[in-house]
Design an enzyme around this catalytic site. Structure first.
Site, PDB file in Angstrom:
ATOM      1  N   CYS A   2       0.769  -1.186   0.197  1.00 37.22           N
ATOM      2  CA  CYS A   2      -0.080   0.062   0.007  1.00 37.22           C
ATOM      3  C   CYS A   2       0.625   1.244   0.109  1.00 37.22           C
ATOM      4  O   CYS A   2       0.447   2.464  -0.361  1.00 37.22           O
ATOM      5  CB  CYS A   2      -0.923  -0.066   1.399  1.00 37.22           C
ATOM      6  SG  CYS A   2      -1.895  -1.469   1.246  1.00 37.22           S
ATOM      7  N   HIS A  10      -3.028   6.428   2.575  1.00 39.89           N
ATOM      8  CA  HIS A  10      -3.513   5.448   2.052  1.00 39.89           C
ATOM      9  C   HIS A  10      -4.828   4.937   2.703  1.00 39.89           C
ATOM     10  O   HIS A  10      -5.130   5.056   3.772  1.00 39.89           O
ATOM     11  CB  HIS A  10      -2.414   4.334   2.488  1.00 39.89           C
ATOM     12  CG  HIS A  10      -3.297   2.797   2.265  1.00 39.89           C
ATOM     13  ND1 HIS A  10      -3.851   2.357   1.099  1.00 39.89           N
ATOM     14  CD2 HIS A  10      -3.227   1.917   3.265  1.00 39.89           C
ATOM     15  CE1 HIS A  10      -4.332   1.169   1.225  1.00 39.89           C
ATOM     16  NE2 HIS A  10      -3.963   0.787   2.182  1.00 39.89           N
ATOM     17  N   ASN A  47     -10.380  -0.732   0.310  1.00 37.64           N
ATOM     18  CA  ASN A  47      -8.891  -0.696   0.296  1.00 37.64           C
ATOM     19  C   ASN A  47      -8.175  -1.345  -1.121  1.00 37.64           C
ATOM     20  O   ASN A  47      -8.312  -2.454  -1.169  1.00 37.64           O
ATOM     21  CB  ASN A  47      -8.335  -1.480   1.568  1.00 37.64           C
ATOM     22  CG  ASN A  47      -6.818  -1.303   1.739  1.00 37.64           C
ATOM     23  OD1 ASN A  47      -6.211  -1.159   0.610  1.00 37.64           O
ATOM     24  ND2 ASN A  47      -6.417  -1.656   2.625  1.00 37.64           N
TER      25      ASN A  47
END
Ligand code: COA
Length: 326
Positions: free
Chosen positions: A114, A251, A281
Site C-alpha cells: 500500500c 492510504h 482498500n
C-alpha cells in the site's frame, strides 16, 4: 530537497462491477452496519475473471491521456506499483509499455504494497532530478479480489480493485516535490502477507497460501503509531507545518484509523481525502484514486499543498509532500 520534477497529468480507472456490504452479508457472517462502523467502507469494485491488473493500469493511463491531452510516446520510464501483477514476469510495467506502444522506455514494477504508489512517485522524482529520466509514468494498480479469500470475514470485506496513474516530467523552475520520507519495519512482515513461493516466515508456518492474511489489530496499532511520526518527519524536512497543509492524502485503509491519525497529528478530518467508502482498500491505487475523486469534486486546486502518506505490507511506509501543479 532538490527537485526538478513536476506532476503534469493524472487519471484513474475502476472496474464496473460493484460489490456492496449487503452482498457480503450473503457469503460471510457480517453486516453492513459492522463494516461501515469499523472500516467506513460502503462498496468496492471487483474485476471480471479475465480482467487483470495490467488492464486496469492501461485504462487509468488512457484516462490520464484523455484528461490532459498529453503525448506519451516519449515517456522514458514506466513504474507500476502493485502487489497483484498479472505474471511473475514480465512486469505489469513492461506489459503495458507494449500495450501503449511506447518504444524507448524503461519499465519496472514496485512492490511496496500500500506504500507502492508514493515509493513510485519518489523514485520518479529521483530519476528526473538526477537527470536519468525526463518523463515518467507512475501507476498504482491492483486486482486484490484475486488474492482475497471470500470465506474469511476478517479480510474479504476490506479489499477492492482499481488503478490510478500520474505523469511526472522534468521542470526546471516549477517542481511539485518538496520533501519525502520512506522506511520499512521488516520485522513486522507477518502482520500482513500473501505467500507466494515460501510456506513460512521467520520460521513460522504461514496460513492460507495465496491469499491475503492480516493481523488487523496489529496493523491498526502500527499505523496509528507510525503515520503521525512520518507526517512530522516529512514536514520537518520542509519549511511547512501542519497548518500549511491543504490536504492530507493517506492510504485509504480504514476511516476510523485515518481519523485517529488525524487527531494525533492535529489535522482536520475534512482535510483527509479518502477513496475508501466507494472503492474499499485498493492498496497501491488508493492514493491516486483519492486524488482523482477529489479533483472531480473540485476540492484540489492548483497550488494546494498535499501530504501523501502510503503505508502497509512490509510493513512499509513512504510519503511525498507536494505542491499540486495541474
Ligand atoms: N463482520 C463481523 N464481525 C467481524 C468481521 C466482519 N467482517 N471481521 C471480524 N469480525 C469480528 C472478529 O471475529 C472479532 O470477533 P470476536 O470478538 O468474537 O473474536 C470482532 O469482530 C473484533 O475483531 P477485531 O479484528 O478485533 O476487529 P477490529 O475492530 O480490529 O476491526 C479491522 C477489524 C480489520 C477492520 C481493523 O482491525 C482494521 O481495519 N485494521 C487495519 C487493517 C488495515 O488497515 N489493513 C491494511 C493496511 S495496508
Amino acid at each position: 530537497m532538490i527537485s526538478n520534477a513536476k506532476i503534469t497529468a493524472q487519471g484513474a480507472y475502476v472496474p464496473k462491477n460493484i460489490m456492496n456490504n449487503q452482498d457480503f452479508e450473503k457469503i460471510v457472517d457480517t453486516s453492513d452496519e459492522w463494516i461501515q462502523q469499523r472500516t467506513g467502507i460502503i462498496e468496492r469494485r471487483i474485476a471480471q475473471n479475465d480482467e487483470y491488473t495490467s488492464d486496469l493500469s492501461y485504462k487509468a493511463v488512457l484516462d490520464l491521456q484523455q484528461n490532459y491531452n498529453v503525448d506519451l510516446s516519449d515517456v522514458d520510464m514506466i513504474i507500476n506499483a502493485t502487489l497483484t501483477p498479472d505474471y511473475k514476469t514480465p512486469s505489469v510495467a513492461s506489459y503495458i509499455q507494449a500495450k501503449l506502444g511506447i518504444k524507448n522506455s524503461g519499465a519496472i514494477d514496485v512492490n511496496a504494497a500500500c506504500a507502492g504508489f508514493t515509493y513510485g512517485l519518489n523514485i520518479a522524482n529521483g530519476l528526473i532530478t538526477s537527470g536519468q529520466s525526463k518523463k515518467v509514468l507512475v501507476i498504482g494498480s491492483e486486482t486484490l479480489s484475486k488474492i482475497t479469500d471470500y470465506t474469511d470475514r476478517n479480510t474479504c470485506i476490506l479489499f477492492g480493485d482499481g488503478a490510478g496513474a500520474f505523469l511526472v516530467e522534468y521542470s526546471e523552475n516549477d517542481p511539485s516535490f518538496i520533501a519525502s520520507s520512506f522506511g520499512s519495519d521488516g520485522d513486522k512482515g507477518s502482520h500482513l502477507y500473501c505467500s507466494n513461493l515460501s510456506k513460512e516466515m521467520f520460521h513460522e508456518e504461514l496460513d492460507n497460501p495465496g491469499f491475503v492474511v492480516q493481523n488487523g489489530r496489529g496493523v491498526y496499532k502500527w499505523a496509528v503509531g507510525t503515520v503521525p511520526k512520518i507526517i512530522q518527519d516529512t514536514l520537518n524536512k520542509s519549511k511547512y507545518t501542519i497548518d500549511d497543509l491543504d490536504w492530507f492524502v493517506p492510504h485509504s485503509a480504514n476511516s476510523r484509523m485515518i481519523e485517529s491519525i488525524c487527531d494525533k497529528s492535529n489535522i482536520q478530518k475534512e482535510q483527509a481525502l479518502m477513496s475508501l467508502a466507494y472503492y474499499g482498500n485498493t492498496s497501491s491505487a488508493t492514493i491516486p484514486l483519492s486524488i482523482n475523486r477529489a479533483i472531480s469534486e473540485n476540492k484540489i486546486k492548483k497550488g494546494d499543498l498535499l501530504l501523501l502518506v502510503g503505508f502497509g505490507g512490509g510493513l512499509t511506509y513512504s510519503s511525498s509532500l507536494i505542491k499540486w501543479s495541474i
